[in-house]
Write a protein that holds these residues in place. Sequence first.
Motif, PDB file in Angstrom:
ATOM      1  N   VAL A 176       0.861  -1.206   0.000  1.00 24.19           N
ATOM      2  CA  VAL A 176       0.000   0.000   0.000  1.00 24.19           C
ATOM      3  C   VAL A 176       0.888   1.243   0.000  1.00 24.19           C
ATOM      4  CG1 VAL A 176      -1.766   1.273   1.281  1.00 24.19           C
ATOM      5  CG2 VAL A 176      -1.808  -1.219   1.270  1.00 24.19           C
ATOM      6  N   ILE A 177       0.508   2.230  -0.802  1.00 26.60           N
ATOM      7  CA  ILE A 177       1.265   3.492  -0.876  1.00 26.60           C
ATOM      8  C   ILE A 177       0.528   4.545  -0.032  1.00 26.60           C
ATOM      9  CG2 ILE A 177       2.179   5.240  -2.465  1.00 26.60           C
ATOM     10  CD1 ILE A 177       1.461   3.138  -4.723  1.00 26.60           C
ATOM     11  N   THR A 178       1.275   5.333   0.721  1.00 31.08           N
ATOM     12  CA  THR A 178       0.671   6.466   1.448  1.00 31.08           C
ATOM     13  C   THR A 178       1.053   7.730   0.700  1.00 31.08           C
ATOM     14  OG1 THR A 178       1.187   5.228   3.456  1.00 31.08           O
ATOM     15  CG2 THR A 178       0.386   7.482   3.741  1.00 31.08           C
ATOM     16  N   ILE A 179       0.071   8.430   0.189  1.00 26.37           N
ATOM     17  CA  ILE A 179       0.357   9.625  -0.618  1.00 26.37           C
ATOM     18  C   ILE A 179      -0.116  10.874   0.113  1.00 26.37           C
ATOM     19  CG2 ILE A 179      -0.275  10.853  -2.749  1.00 26.37           C
ATOM     20  CD1 ILE A 179      -0.413   8.171  -4.130  1.00 26.37           C
ATOM     21  N   LEU A 180       0.774  11.866   0.181  1.00 25.75           N
ATOM     22  CA  LEU A 180       0.374  13.185   0.688  1.00 25.75           C
ATOM     23  C   LEU A 180       0.041  14.017  -0.554  1.00 25.75           C
ATOM     24  CD1 LEU A 180       0.091  15.073   3.186  1.00 25.75           C
ATOM     25  CD2 LEU A 180       2.415  15.844   2.702  1.00 25.75           C
ATOM     26  N   ALA A 181      -1.256  14.254  -0.751  1.00 25.12           N
ATOM     27  CA  ALA A 181      -1.695  14.915  -1.989  1.00 25.12           C
ATOM     28  C   ALA A 181      -2.262  16.296  -1.698  1.00 25.12           C
ATOM     29  CB  ALA A 181      -2.761  14.055  -2.666  1.00 25.12           C
ATOM     30  N   ARG A 182      -2.045  17.215  -2.651  1.00 26.28           N
ATOM     31  CA  ARG A 182      -2.676  18.529  -2.512  1.00 26.28           C
ATOM     32  C   ARG A 182      -4.127  18.392  -2.951  1.00 26.28           C
ATOM     33  NH1 ARG A 182      -2.090  23.117  -0.937  1.00 26.28           N
ATOM     34  NH2 ARG A 182       0.083  22.894  -0.353  1.00 26.28           N
ATOM     35  N   THR A 183      -5.042  18.697  -2.028  1.00 23.84           N
ATOM     36  CA  THR A 183      -6.472  18.552  -2.324  1.00 23.84           C
ATOM     37  C   THR A 183      -7.229  19.871  -2.158  1.00 23.84           C
ATOM     38  OG1 THR A 183      -6.701  17.732  -0.042  1.00 23.84           O
ATOM     39  CG2 THR A 183      -6.627  16.074  -1.783  1.00 23.84           C
ATOM     40  N   GLY A 184      -6.470  20.934  -1.887  1.00 30.21           N
ATOM     41  CA  GLY A 184      -7.120  22.243  -1.732  1.00 30.21           C
ATOM     42  C   GLY A 184      -6.079  23.337  -1.794  1.00 30.21           C
ATOM     43  N   PRO A 185      -6.512  24.620  -1.889  1.00 27.74           N
ATOM     44  CA  PRO A 185      -5.556  25.723  -2.077  1.00 27.74           C
ATOM     45  C   PRO A 185      -4.812  26.123  -0.798  1.00 27.74           C
ATOM     46  CG  PRO A 185      -7.818  26.553  -2.071  1.00 27.74           C
ATOM     47  CD  PRO A 185      -7.908  25.065  -1.940  1.00 27.74           C
ATOM     48  N   VAL A 220      -3.283   4.222  -1.065  1.00 23.81           N
ATOM     49  CA  VAL A 220      -3.543   3.711  -2.412  1.00 23.81           C
ATOM     50  C   VAL A 220      -2.931   2.312  -2.539  1.00 23.81           C
ATOM     51  CG1 VAL A 220      -3.211   4.125  -4.900  1.00 23.81           C
ATOM     52  CG2 VAL A 220      -3.465   6.064  -3.344  1.00 23.81           C
ATOM     53  N   PRO A 221      -3.763   1.258  -2.630  1.00 28.23           N
ATOM     54  CA  PRO A 221      -3.201  -0.083  -2.809  1.00 28.23           C
ATOM     55  C   PRO A 221      -2.369  -0.163  -4.093  1.00 28.23           C
ATOM     56  CG  PRO A 221      -5.540  -0.193  -2.272  1.00 28.23           C
ATOM     57  CD  PRO A 221      -5.227   1.249  -2.537  1.00 28.23           C
ATOM     58  N   ASN A 222      -1.237  -0.862  -4.013  1.00 25.77           N
ATOM     59  CA  ASN A 222      -0.330  -0.977  -5.171  1.00 25.77           C
ATOM     60  C   ASN A 222      -1.031  -1.532  -6.407  1.00 25.77           C
ATOM     61  OD1 ASN A 222       1.351  -0.435  -3.109  1.00 25.77           O
ATOM     62  ND2 ASN A 222       2.795  -2.090  -3.477  1.00 25.77           N
ATOM     63  N   THR A 223      -2.077  -2.345  -6.158  1.00 21.95           N
ATOM     64  CA  THR A 223      -2.739  -3.038  -7.266  1.00 21.95           C
ATOM     65  C   THR A 223      -3.821  -2.183  -7.942  1.00 21.95           C
ATOM     66  OG1 THR A 223      -4.144  -3.981  -5.550  1.00 21.95           O
ATOM     67  CG2 THR A 223      -2.362  -5.384  -6.395  1.00 21.95           C
ATOM     68  N   THR A 224      -4.037  -0.946  -7.466  1.00 23.98           N
ATOM     69  CA  THR A 224      -5.066  -0.068  -8.046  1.00 23.98           C
ATOM     70  C   THR A 224      -4.769   0.197  -9.525  1.00 23.98           C
ATOM     71  OG1 THR A 224      -5.220   1.027  -5.899  1.00 23.98           O
ATOM     72  CG2 THR A 224      -6.211   2.175  -7.762  1.00 23.98           C
ATOM     73  N   GLU A 225      -5.818   0.166 -10.325  1.00 24.27           N
ATOM     74  CA  GLU A 225      -5.636   0.447 -11.758  1.00 24.27           C
ATOM     75  C   GLU A 225      -5.115   1.876 -11.945  1.00 24.27           C
ATOM     76  OE1 GLU A 225      -8.294   0.422 -15.771  1.00 24.27           O
ATOM     77  OE2 GLU A 225      -9.036  -0.789 -14.080  1.00 24.27           O
ATOM     78  N   GLY A 226      -4.120   2.062 -12.805  1.00 21.58           N
ATOM     79  CA  GLY A 226      -3.550   3.394 -13.026  1.00 21.58           C
ATOM     80  C   GLY A 226      -2.319   3.668 -12.178  1.00 21.58           C
ATOM     81  N   VAL A 227      -1.938   2.698 -11.313  1.00 22.27           N
ATOM     82  CA  VAL A 227      -0.730   2.867 -10.494  1.00 22.27           C
ATOM     83  C   VAL A 227       0.419   2.104 -11.150  1.00 22.27           C
ATOM     84  CG1 VAL A 227       0.376   2.381  -8.267  1.00 22.27           C
ATOM     85  CG2 VAL A 227      -2.001   3.123  -8.335  1.00 22.27           C
ATOM     86  N   ASP A 228       1.496   2.817 -11.432  1.00 20.86           N
ATOM     87  CA  ASP A 228       2.664   2.196 -12.074  1.00 20.86           C
ATOM     88  C   ASP A 228       3.877   2.454 -11.172  1.00 20.86           C
ATOM     89  OD1 ASP A 228       4.502   1.144 -13.787  1.00 20.86           O
ATOM     90  OD2 ASP A 228       4.446   2.806 -15.231  1.00 20.86           O
ATOM     91  N   ILE A 229       4.478   1.365 -10.655  1.00 18.61           N
ATOM     92  CA  ILE A 229       5.600   1.490  -9.718  1.00 18.61           C
ATOM     93  C   ILE A 229       6.870   1.010 -10.400  1.00 18.61           C
ATOM     94  CG2 ILE A 229       6.500   0.759  -7.464  1.00 18.61           C
ATOM     95  CD1 ILE A 229       3.585   0.265  -6.636  1.00 18.61           C
TER      96      ILE A 229
END
Length: 213
Positions: free
Chosen positions: A1-10, A21-30
């Motif tokens: 599982v990946i832990t992502i710190l994402a910008r979600t607001g200004p 984000v599970p590694n196996t999620t579609e659209g995830v390329d490691i």
Amino acid sequence: VITILARTGPDRHRGMSLILVPNTTEGVDIRKLNTIVRRSLGTTEIFLTDAKVPEGNIIGGPGEGWALINGHLEWERLSLAASYVGNARTALDDTISYTKGRTQFGKPLSSFQVLKHRMAENECEVEAASLLVYNAATKMARGERAVKEVSMAKVYAADVAFKVSFNGMQALGGYAQLPEYDMERYFREAKHAMVGGGASEIQRSIIAKEMGI
Ligand SMILES: Cc1cc2nc3c(=O)[nH]c(=O)nc-3n(C[C@H](O)[C@H](O)[C@H](O)COP(=O)(O)OP(=O)(O)OC[C@H]3O[C@@H](n4cnc5c(N)ncnc54)[C@H](O)[C@@H]3O)c2cc1C
């Protein structure tokens, strides 16, 4: 599982969220990177293309990311500082045992004063780095604010690990250049210590800010 710190607001701090984000999620390329450090652990770059996860994967709720990460940073830096002390201690122990065993000009290398003094100085520095780590850990264990103490421990322990392994590389002479000897690994890892978990320049800026300058 990946832990992502994402910008979600200004907002500078409230505009960040932590998302699992599970590694196996579609659209995830490691893709694994060929780094010169932390090879046992592995470092990867991650590409996300329209990857979607349920809203429940936001840790602590939207906008809580910075607060959660900020509290964690001190623990991360403290544990890194402790590992740098371990790196420095092992590099120095290896230097001592190698220089005791290697004879040049009819004497063990460890009997030459220049090497002896260098190792003695390193012994003081490793001990000092260790005490800075214990000091920061004690404050944190008491629940006290330890921002300055943690950064001091990290920046100093990184410098000591680099200096001790650099001296170790010199003391081992030609053998230091071989991966059969651990010294070159200590040296590479010590260089990473000055960057990973927040570069040394940033730690110094934190210390200065805590000093009110
Ligand atoms: C092997 C490896 C593993 C990693 N693992 C992780 C991980 O698991 N999770 C994660 O989140 N990150 C990870 N990182 C990222 C790491 O935390 C960053 O590389 C580090 O914080 C430095 O950031 P940067 O590489 O963007 O360098 P930059 O920010 O571009 O800095 C480059 C140089 O400029 C200096 N500099 C930058 N800003 C200033 C300033 N304001 N004042 C003075 N000097 C400045 C820096 O100190 C440094 O010397 C990893 C990095 C490596 C190499």
